[in-house]
Design an enzyme around this catalytic site. Sequence first.
Site, PDB file in Angstrom:
ATOM      1  N   GLU A   7     -53.811 -94.725  37.330  1.00 48.49           N
ATOM      2  CA  GLU A   7     -54.572 -95.881  37.821  1.00 48.49           C
ATOM      3  C   GLU A   7     -54.778 -96.930  36.729  1.00 48.49           C
ATOM      4  O   GLU A   7     -54.507 -96.690  35.548  1.00 48.49           O
ATOM      5  CB  GLU A   7     -55.936 -95.439  38.367  1.00 48.49           C
ATOM      6  CG  GLU A   7     -56.857 -94.858  37.307  1.00 48.49           C
ATOM      7  CD  GLU A   7     -58.332 -95.052  37.637  1.00 48.49           C
ATOM      8  OE1 GLU A   7     -58.760 -96.217  37.775  1.00 48.49           O
ATOM      9  OE2 GLU A   7     -59.055 -94.039  37.730  1.00 48.49           O
ATOM     10  N   LYS A  43     -67.353 -88.589  39.222  1.00 49.24           N
ATOM     11  CA  LYS A  43     -68.113 -89.018  38.048  1.00 49.24           C
ATOM     12  C   LYS A  43     -69.554 -88.547  38.151  1.00 49.24           C
ATOM     13  O   LYS A  43     -70.177 -88.658  39.201  1.00 49.24           O
ATOM     14  CB  LYS A  43     -68.062 -90.541  37.927  1.00 49.24           C
ATOM     15  CG  LYS A  43     -66.740 -91.004  37.346  1.00 49.24           C
ATOM     16  CD  LYS A  43     -66.538 -92.459  37.590  1.00 49.24           C
ATOM     17  CE  LYS A  43     -66.482 -92.697  39.073  1.00 49.24           C
ATOM     18  NZ  LYS A  43     -66.475 -94.091  39.446  1.00 49.24           N
TER      19      LYS A  43
END
Length: 283
Positions: A9, A141
């Site tokens: 990414e 996360k």
Amino acid sequence: MPQPLIALESTVIAHGLPWPKNYETALHLEDVARAAGAEPRTCGFWQGEPVAGLTPEQIAHFAQGGDVIKASLRDLGIVAARGLHAATTVATTMWVAHRHGIEVFATGGLGGVHRGNDYDESADLTALATIPVLVVCAGAKAILDLPRTRERLETLGVPVIGYGVDEIPAFYTRSSGLPVDARCDTPAEAAAIWQAHRRLGLRTGMLVTVPVPEADAMDEALADEAIAKALAAADEAGVKGKEITPFLLSYIADYTGEVSLRANLALLENNVRLAAAIAREMA
Ligand code: PSU
Ligand code: MN
């Protein structure tokens, strides 16, 4: 025989890590992929066009920020119509990868349901629910509400595999206390589950979660403290929407003085190696 491909990414480059570490990391991760036997394809939008395989010059431009926006799913038509440069998140990297026939994608941490704000939910979950790509990550996360994120993944029909672990990792640290759906101990096992998932005609993505290497994992108490401070600072500054994730990550990097950065870099590299191994199994 051509080498198998893995997608990488670009939001982590443009909006997740500080310059020049972001540029060095992006190129380094590509080298790690090649050394592990897979061709890296760093994804993004260049002048409104989806690209799987940004050049080093394009990656440098992304790393220096400026006119590069962070694009999630809702942004793609806008980016294309206006010919913008855009860094792709997990969601949009999955989209670009799938469009280019790439089935395996390595990233750092997934987006999900934000803490204290249930209706702020990353489009990474939408993408996992609708785009068939295998995503290797170190869990969601830790700034997120991990139990809620885990429940959403279940609702959306996204399998969560633990690589060598029974609990989903928590990005900076090795465990969240939340169970995985299945544990795999080899790349071949993970590839076999993915191939079965696809053979059954399922259209969702799949997560292969792998913890940050022990030596680089953050101390749990420090991670909790840094996250709490970051969330309070975001609240105070009134940060919302797409700015919140980059804000929290950079706050934590500053607060922990490189400790979180070290964990972030180590887990990215680890994830790329595993993704390459899984892609090789599938080839
Ligand atoms: N994890 C990181 N750094 C990042 C991200 C994740 O260590 O920059 C990015 C990923 O691209 C992820 C995005 O898809 O943050 C999620 O943002 P949002 O919550 O706005 O969807
Ligand atoms: Mn959001």
